[in-house]
Enzyme design. Sequence first.
Site, PDB file in Angstrom:
ATOM      1  N   LYS A  14       0.850  -1.203   0.000  1.00  0.00           N
ATOM      2  CA  LYS A  14       0.000   0.000   0.000  1.00  0.00           C
ATOM      3  C   LYS A  14       0.890   1.259   0.000  1.00  0.00           C
ATOM      4  CE  LYS A  14      -3.602  -2.735   2.076  1.00  0.00           C
ATOM      5  NZ  LYS A  14      -4.813  -2.819   2.858  1.00  0.00           N
ATOM      6  N   GLU A 169     -11.252 -10.504  -1.224  1.00  0.00           N
ATOM      7  CA  GLU A 169     -10.905  -9.742  -0.027  1.00  0.00           C
ATOM      8  C   GLU A 169     -12.160  -9.116   0.564  1.00  0.00           C
ATOM      9  OE1 GLU A 169      -6.514  -8.440  -0.035  1.00  0.00           O
ATOM     10  OE2 GLU A 169      -7.620  -6.949  -1.163  1.00  0.00           O
ATOM     11  N   GLY A 175      -7.381  -5.070   7.138  1.00  0.00           N
ATOM     12  CA  GLY A 175      -6.766  -4.219   8.155  1.00  0.00           C
ATOM     13  C   GLY A 175      -7.493  -4.198   9.485  1.00  0.00           C
ATOM     14  N   SER A 214      -6.596  -9.423   6.541  1.00  0.00           N
ATOM     15  CA  SER A 214      -6.070  -9.835   7.849  1.00  0.00           C
ATOM     16  C   SER A 214      -5.448 -11.228   7.843  1.00  0.00           C
ATOM     17  CB  SER A 214      -7.160  -9.725   8.926  1.00  0.00           C
ATOM     18  OG  SER A 214      -7.527  -8.361   9.091  1.00  0.00           O
TER      19      SER A 214
END
Length: 251
Positions: A14, A169, A175, A214
């Site tokens: 990212k 996802e 996150g 995660s």
Amino acid sequence: MTTTITPLIAGNWKMNGLRGSLDELTALAGMLTTGEAPKAVVVICPPATILAAVARQGASSGILAGGQDCHAAPSGAHTGEVSAGMLADAGAQYVIVGHSERRANHGETDDQVRAKAEAAIGAGLKPIICVGETEAERDSGNAESVVATQLAGSVPDAGEQHEVIVAYEPVWAIGTGRTPSNDDIAQMHNSIRRQLVDRFGDKGATVRILYGGSLKPQNAREILRVENVNGGLVGGASLLAKDFYTIISAI
Ligand code: PGA
């Protein structure tokens, strides 16, 4: 059929990483070359500013490089954008398209994601096409249909010789430290597999379907063995070589 797919683990850095972060790459390379040979293809998708350095430095240890996004056009008046051809020129072999942060923060639609994936293929890159439902969509029982719509709209009709990768996802797992149950992951990955086979026949059976959201050293072993999970797309845990290596070794 799915057991013959070589898994792929991609790290999505990212908007994290300066030149100094190449030390993590050096550390990862050290672990990958001294430990048991990885059973997965390993890809790092760093910020564009250090992509060329990652591609150069990763080459000797088999770590491949990928972009995090690309523009659909090959060139032109698009200030601040990066084309697929530029990523390839910098040494990338992969590019993430349609990440939920792009879809949410930049309003990217399935049509745009598909155009980006087509541009990636045209530039010789393998697109990692992201799909995933929000928490509200899961709570209302619509997760599978939302993902099916994204998949149908975002995955291009690539020719036999071109490779595409799908990453499931769930937005609410990114996150947050939360993950779906293994059963929920299996159900979604099986549904994606069915859709790919319906659309692409035998080729659809060989498309990698990554899980992302995660994925951590603590849960990687369990999640990566779920049926039709052919690897992972890792955000936070890819920033530390030790954690990322543990996930790679979980295969
Ligand atoms: P996370 O991110 O592993 O930090 O949840 C995954 C992703 O956004 O690709």
